[in-house]
Every structure is written in C-alpha cells, then in structure tokens.
Scaffold this motif. Sequence first.
Motif, PDB file in Angstrom:
ATOM      1  N   ALA A 164       0.699  -1.240  -0.061  1.00 38.34           N
ATOM      2  CA  ALA A 164       0.015  -0.137   0.012  1.00 38.34           C
ATOM      3  C   ALA A 164       0.886   1.292   0.090  1.00 38.34           C
ATOM      4  N   GLY A 165       0.248   2.419  -0.629  1.00 37.14           N
ATOM      5  CA  GLY A 165       1.073   3.441  -0.728  1.00 37.14           C
ATOM      6  C   GLY A 165       0.918   4.554   0.467  1.00 37.14           C
ATOM      7  N   PRO A 220      -0.358   7.665   2.440  1.00 35.56           N
ATOM      8  CA  PRO A 220      -1.566   8.321   2.526  1.00 35.56           C
ATOM      9  C   PRO A 220      -1.681   9.650   1.912  1.00 35.56           C
ATOM     10  N   ARG A 242      -5.204   1.612  -2.187  1.00 33.70           N
ATOM     11  CA  ARG A 242      -4.739   1.334  -0.786  1.00 33.70           C
ATOM     12  C   ARG A 242      -3.713   2.066  -0.179  1.00 33.70           C
ATOM     13  N   VAL A 243      -3.788   2.509   1.049  1.00 31.64           N
ATOM     14  CA  VAL A 243      -2.776   3.252   1.505  1.00 31.64           C
ATOM     15  C   VAL A 243      -2.611   2.784   3.046  1.00 31.64           C
ATOM     16  N   THR A 244      -1.371   3.175   3.592  1.00 29.57           N
ATOM     17  CA  THR A 244      -1.219   2.764   4.865  1.00 29.57           C
ATOM     18  C   THR A 244      -2.031   3.978   5.829  1.00 29.57           C
TER      19      THR A 244
END
Lengths: 616, 115, 87, 90, 252
Positions: B53-54, B56, B67-69
């Motif tokens: 995940a990238g 945010p 999806r992000v952290t």
Amino acid sequence: MTSGTAAHLMPLAIAVPVLVACLMVAAGSRLPHHVLDLLGVATSLTVCALAAVVLTRSADGRVVTWNGDWRPKRGVSVGIPLVADSLSAGTALLIAGLMSCALLYSWRYYSPVRGYYHALMLLFLAGMEGFVLSGDLFDMFVFFELMGIAAYALTGLKIEDPTAVQGGLNFGIVNSLGAYFSLAGIGVLYARHGQLGLAPLGQRLTEHRADALTVVALVVIVTCFLVKAAVVPFHFWLPDAHAVAPAPVCVLFSGVMVELGLYGAFRVFWTVFGSAVPHDDIRGAFLPAGVLTAVVGALMCFAQSHLKRMLAYSTIAHVGLFTTGLATLTPEGTAGVALYAAAHAGVKSALFLLVGVILARHGHVDELKLHGCGRDARFVSWLYFAAGAALAGLPPFGTALGKSVTEEALTRAGHPWGPAVFVAVSALTGGAVLRAGFRIYLGAGPAPDAGGPVAIAAQTTGIEEHRETEQLSRTPRTMYAAVLLLLAGGLAVGVLPGAGRAFDHAAEGFTDPRGYAAAVLFGTAPAVGSPHHESTWTAQGVVLGCVSTAAAVLLAAAAVRAPRAPDARRARLRPFLRSLAAVRALHSGHVGDYAAWLLFGMTALAALVGVLPVDG
Amino acid sequence: MNLYAYGVAGWLLLVGAFGVVRSANLVHAVVSLSVAQSGTYVLLLCVGYQRAAGAPVFGSTLRPSTRVTDPVVQAMTLTDIVVSATVTALLLATAVQVHKQQGTVDPNRLSALKG
Amino acid sequence: MNAWLWCANVLLAGGLGPAAWLGMRGDPVRRLVGLELGGVVATLLLLVFPQALGQPSYLIVPLVMALLTFVGTLVFTRLLAPRPAGT
Amino acid sequence: MTPLIVMSLALVAVLGTAVVLTNEPERQAVTLSLFGLSLTVLFVVLQGPDVALSQLGVGAAVVPLMVMLAIRRMRRDQEREADGRGEAGE
Amino acid sequence: MSSRGRLALFLLGAAGVAVLFATAFLGMPAFGSEDHPYRDLAVPAAVRHATANVVSSVNFDQRGIDTFGEETIVLGSVIGVAALLRPAQRESEQRPPPDRHRLESTTLLGYVLLPVTLVVGLDVVAHGHVSPGGGFQGGVILATGFHLLYLAGSYQALARLRPVEIFDRGEALGAGLFGVLGAAGLAATGAFLANVIPTGSFGQLFSGGTVPVLNVLVGLEVSCGAVVLLTHFFTEAITLSVGGRRERGGGT
C-alpha cells in the motif's frame, strides 16, 4: 441556556487560557507585573465560569461536543469529542478554582521573571482542562503531555535553588517514561480495535472477550496515570517535585494534578475496559496498591521535617486512600472519593500556601529549625491548626464526610478493614502536620539545639529551601484571602446541604459506561440513574472522624514531647525504625532507581491484575 | 513477523529505559529517554503498515481509491515526534541548570533530594 | 522485485550497515565519518526508493535529507573541537 | 519490500542500542544523529514520508545541536571550576 | 540503592514487561495486514474535504484538537526553556569571543545552502496539504536553515539577525491564531476547529479549507519557536559568563 451552548463552552475552557498565554508571550517584558497578575486571575475565573455553566448543564445528562464538526454517523466518527459528565465538569471547575486561588496567592510573586510564570500556569490550566474533558485516548495523552511540560518547567522555575531543578528533572524523566509506555499501550489497543475514542473502544471491547492483549493494554495504558497519581511504587518523583516547586504550584500539583491521574485511570477503566476486564481482577490489583500507597505515604509523611515534603507524602497517603475507595468499583465508593478529593484539594492547598507564607517570612521550611518562630502569628496559627485538623478528618470538614462515605462503601463491599486503614492514615498525616504546628506556632517541646542534631545527614531537610518572594515584612492580604477561600471550600463540601447528593449523582454517571457511550456516539442523553445510596453524615462517620482527629493530636503531642525516647522504649521500636529507615533509603533522589521501580511496578500490577484471583 | 517488527519497538522502549536506569550522566539519560520514545514511533508506524500500500498522500500518481497505509498512526507519530523534541529540549535545559547548581550531572553524585 | 528495489536493498545492506558500524565505535571524529557516510548513502537510498515505487512525491525527503545532514555535520565539526571554539 | 523493512528495522534496533550503550555524551550525540537517519529510512520504507520528514527535521540537526550546546555549557562550567579551584575555598 | 540492586530491580521489571509486550504483540493483527477501521473512515473524510495529504487532514481537520494541544506543547516548552535558562543572578551576558578562522569553502557552501534551505522549508510548509510535509516539518527546516548563519558563518552574524523578541512574537502569533481560527469555527458552526473555509478542489494549492492555513500558522510557530529555543541554548553555551557554582545556602 441550552445544553448545546454549554457544549460550545467546553473548547473555550481550553482555548482561552492558551490565547491569553500567547498574549503574555507576545507582550514579552512590556506588561507590568500587576497586569500579568490581573490577566491570570481573570482568565482562570473565566474558565471557572465556563466550567460552572457546563456543570449545571451536565446535571441533566452528559454534554458532548465534536471538534471540527465531525459528528458520528451511525455510531462512528473520525473526530474527537469533548465530554462532560458531572464528575468531569466538577473536576474542571475544581481545577479552575484552584488555579484562581493559586494565582491570587501569587499576586506580586516572582517580580523578575517576565510573563513566564503566568504563561506557564495558564498552559498548565489548559492542559488539565483538556485532559479532563477529552473523550479520546490519544487526545488524553496529548493533554497529559501538555500538563507535564508545563509542570516540569514550573517545578524547576526556582533556578537559584539546587533541589528545584533536580526535582523537575526527576519528575520529567519518570513521567515521560511512563507516558511512552502508555503510548505503546494505546498503539497495541489501536492495532486490535482501530479506534481511539473512549466510547467506540468501549463498544468494540464489549463485543470481544477479554484476552491477554486487553489486560496488557489496560495495565500499560494505566501506568502513566498511576505515575501521575503517585501510586506506590510509581510515587518517587512526587516528593522531589512537590518539595521544590513554588507553593502556589504545589497547590495545583497536590490539589488536583495527582488526582487527575486517578481520574484518568478510572475514566479509562470504566469507559473502555469496564465491560471486558473482570472487575474482581481490578479490585485485586488496586485495593492492595491503594493500601500500600496509603501506608507508605503516611509513614514517610510522619518521618519528615521538611514541611513541603511532609505535605507531599501526605498527598501520597491520601492518594492511596482514594485509590482504595475507587477500587471498590461501586458508585458509593466513587462518590466518597470524589467528596474526599474535593475537600482534600481545599485543605491541602491551604496548607501548602501556609507553608509558603512561612517560607516567605523565614526563608526556610525546616520544622525543627522553625521551632517557636510562629508564636506571634496568632491568626495564621488558627488557620494552620484548622487545616491540620481537617486533614486528620475533623467533622464537619468535607474531608471527614468523604472519609466516612468511603469507609462505609468499603465496609459494605466486604472490606471491614477499610475504616481502620483510613483512621490510621488520617491520624498519621494529620498528626505530622499538627506536630509541626505545635513546634512552630506554640513553641512546644524542646528547642532544637537541646534536642540533639537537627537533621540526619542522609535526608533532605527544609533548611536549604530558597525564598520564592522577596523578604516580606507583612504577608499581603491576597495570600490570606487565597488560604481562607480554600479552607472555606474544604468546609463547604462537608456542610452544604445537597453536596452529598450531587456527588452521588456524579459518581453514578461516572460508573455508567453504557450511558457514556450512548451520549457520545448516538447523542441520546439517557438520564443518569438515580443513586441507590445517599452520601451523608452518619453517626459512625462522625465518631470515626473525631477518633482520627484525636489520635492525630495525641500522636503530635507525643512526638513533640518525646523526640528522644528513653533507651528501653527505643529498643522495642528498633525493628520498626530500621524498616522505616530502609523504606526511607529507597527514596534516593536517583532517577535511575525511579525508572527501575517504574518497570517493576508495571510487572507487579500486571501480575496482580492477571494472576491473583480475589473474591470481592 | 509480528514478534520481529513490534519486538524492535518494544526493544527500543526497554533499551531506552535501561539507559535511564544505568545512566551516569543526565544528558545521557535524557538522550536514552528519547530512544525509548522512538520505540513508540516504530510501534505506531508498524501498526499502520499495510503490505503493498502507498503512503496516504494522494496526488498525480496515487488515486484516492488505492490502498494506503494508516494515516491516523502517522498523524499520531507526528505529534509524538514533536512531543519528544520538546521534552528533550526542556529536560536538557533542566540538566544544564542542575549542572550549574550542583557542579555535576551524575545522578550518583547528586545529593540534594533524599528521604 | 525490480532493479531499483535491488539497488535499494544493496545500498541498505552494503552502505548503511558499514556506516552504522563506523558510527557507533571509537571517538567522536571516527563516528562523524560514519555519520557522513550514512547521510550520503541514506540520501541515495531515498532517491532510489521512490523510483522503485513510482512515487515521485517522496523525493522531497532525500532533498531535505541532503540539506539537513550537511547542517548536522556542521554542528559536529563546529562543536566537537577538543576544546570548544572560543574558550 | 520485506527485506528492506527487515533490514531497516534491524538497523534501527542496533543503532538505538548503540546510542544507549555509549556513555560519553559527545560520542552519543553523533550516534544519535545516525540513529535519527536510520529512523528516517525506516519511516520512508514503511510508507510514511510525512513522519520521515518530521524525524529528519528533529533528529538530523535540531536535537543534536541542543545536546552539543548543553554539553558545551557544562564543559565550560567544569573548566572554569578547574581553573578556579585554588581560590574557591568554602 | 546500590547500582547492582538497581540493575537487578530493572532486569526483573524489564523481563516482566518484555513478557507483557510479547503476549500483546502475538495477539495483534498480523504485521502488514489490511485491518485498519479508522483508516477506512479517515480517507473518505479527507477526500470529502479535498485534502490530498490524508495525514494533514487527520492532523489539522479530523483530529485538529490534538494538533492544537501539540502546538501548545511547543509553546509551553519554549516558555519553559526560556524560564529555565534565564540568566541567573550571578551571570551576566558578555560579548561572545571572536570565532576562530573557518574554512573558506565551508563558509561559502553554508551561505549558498542557506537560501536553498529556506526555500525548501517554505515549500514544505506551503504544500503540506497536497504533498508530504507540513507546518511542523517545514518550520523545523526553516529554523535549521537559519542556524546555518552560525554554523557556516559566525555567532555574531546569527546574533545580529536574531532579535529574540520578534521571534517570540511570531511564535505566539502562530499559536494564538491557531486558537483564534478554532474559535472562529466555533462561532460559525458551533464546533471548535471546524473546517469553515471553502475546501476547493482536490489536489490544488488552495484546497483543504483550513488545513493549509493551519499549516502556515504551525510553520510560523514552529520555526520561530525552534529559533527561540536554540537561542537560549546558544546564549547558555556561548555568551553567558559563568557565574560559578552556587554553594549550598549561599548567595541570594
């Protein structure tokens, strides 16, 4: 005024002191001293008024406001709520009231120090208000740190005094270390439940069975609050900090900051863990911790000759009693402790300020060296003895009412030893204070040069304490006004009709996590249930209060009359004295010791919560 | 992996505490305290991490649907870092004062507070 | 795993490792060498890493790092004198 | 990705331990600075560039500078005391 | 306590805490897993307010009061350090001793990097809501850059450009306006720190409503605060003449 308007006032109780502090910093040295004093008192009185409005509204149900307008939808939100039930609003009022008295007392105090003192006091006020009103775990941590930062700086403020800065450093390191462990606990809880708000976390925990992770999170999160509350063995920093902080700062430390630690611990317990962790486990941990704290505090208190350290240890002893009362986990016990703590705040603060007067007049606070110094101060001596007796639990002071209600709650919860502990601890702490009073104001007992060496080398005496003011030829009226106000407050809690009922109501709300969650997450305001029990004076309570006061007077008289007991009696006391000396030696002023005790305390607490099954 | 990633965080906390306990110099104690605090950063960021995940931070390369952290732990860590820096500053200032008054910053030789 | 990522792994193991080794032993000046090496390698690593992810917005971090490690080195060269400058 | 995380975590753990085990404050300050760098790398690897920038700002220059200045002040006190020991009787 | 006793006590406690942590860590969701309920709320909330940097949105919008508390902590520590490091009665300020010779190249590089650092700092502040960075990060970079004046040049160069009063005021202004903006939200919508400025369109410089404004205020506060903080340490280390250790009970 609707409860909506009251809700808007809560953030202002935090923001207004910050804004005024900014103003003071921006003005730099240009504001004359009396303007700073005036601004400080006016600001804290404003916060008092705000808290009072919130308190009246919260009587009908909890007052909730969501910062940033992130109201919850279907019970979830990304925002942070401020929540006031009667107990938190009352505490907010107590904080602001004590701050007003402290700033009134310090009128014309610290002339050379620009606006630092006032600005720090206001930030301290903001931190405490934020902590008590916040409904979010991480937000509580932030305000805890704000409170801490201001407190460390205020402790070290007397930079000319060697002990002051060291006390501030010990305080800062131990509290910060505790806070970091707690933050780790918050992280653990967040990893499992993905929430930070007290109410949503409580809800999530209701759905899960309590497992090891939950218990660990509870123990670790509560640690920083227990450090603040100075529960043994997390208490070592407190006498160091209290002994050296300026008297008006001690008022806030002893009167309310330490109690805020307990507030935080039990607020988090009730709202988050209350439904998941078995209550008996908590009782099994906190009852022994409370009793141990009370006993250690009381003994150490009686052994002091440094007046401020004596009062600091007495605070530890009382915190122990409060912990014991709250650990019953009943509304009754909570109400008793709230009463006790409110009255104790007034009485203990008055004592600290009176010691401040002594310091201003004589330049040190050593009990033995002050022998007979206060014989001319008739009025002050009356105030001092009144406060000392109130500390020992003399009716009709609020301390006696709180003590009696808590004792009854303990007995009813199946702990018949409760009243005995309470009487003994009140007698010891009150006795120590009265003993000092007898020596200082009545000149009782032998003068110090006749009584052997003034101080044992291995302990802090009050001789090196530095003046906090210029030498005062006459004590300013404002100082007496503050003392009188505080004592009157301590009396009012016990005397005002309906005070007991109000505290019952507050305790009922505090111990009701379901109502809390409903009000915060769904905006429904279920009326707080009517209390099952009414806190009021009972014959037994009055008798026990009189007994503890009488015992305090006797102890004080005995200690003054016989500072050097005959050898035969000393021999019998020797094992006791030796163990007391060992306990004293543990209070070493060494920050490494304190940190080691912190970790040990966490382990012990976890063992008590997790291992010991106690039937309560 | 759990024990390893979070264990590093716990290790830093304990090692920092160890530094405070055995310190013979208050400056060393304050720095050790900041090491203990960095344990909390590591813990929080590990809690918020998600595989593949990238960050945010949305922009030209990252659409809001990716999806992000977890941004919340990152915001908490930011606050935590600020707290750490300010506490360190304040405690260092206090240590300087202790040195001025007592001529030493060795806790074993500081004797103003006892009993 | 693409080439950039390999590169990042190699930099971390082969660059930061030795830098850390230098930076935790010996007198301050030797450690300073480790710090400088670490600064350079970490900057390179953080330049490579966004390439691996295709995240150009991360490039602000190595830029700031290059600036601040320079300042950090100056702090030590300025204040690490055997006797502090100016006394 | 995982090897990067594993290695940077290990680096952080080792350097953190080294900072604590370094007794002499000046040496410790240098190692602390390096520890700050390793944290920055870890935070970027864990996809937190915001946090990494913060840590960089605090850890690379500001905190080491404060530590060094505090040490320098204490050293000055000590030197002065050593110089004036002869005349400074109680 | 003897140092051995202290160590034993610590090891006992640390072993216990290690066990506690280990049990907790084993009970946590697996490292790197997908379970982040708060994130799943926070990301859409940030998008709704057109803030591309979700961390900034959480910091300044969703959990703004945390940051308000955090900025107040910065303010408090700066005041605290100023109070603790105020000149004691026996100390007096003296002119700093002249600096020894510096390497020409270091000085040159320092002066070249000074404007670069300041520009980068400003950029990090200004774009905090759309790219990594923000008020705190940028503020610290600005303050650090400012001290290149000393590190590469001389203390006099720094001292000339640093009237502490102005930085004090800048810091108080930043922290104060943060509170004022929060109160404005309270007045407008009834919620403290409500995002009352139109949020604009996603990813633009003028987006996110109050977020960029708060970023700038925090940048102002932190940069000024850090300068003041370091100034007090510099004064302690460089310009104060040492008044000597105060003997116990002596002086006044």
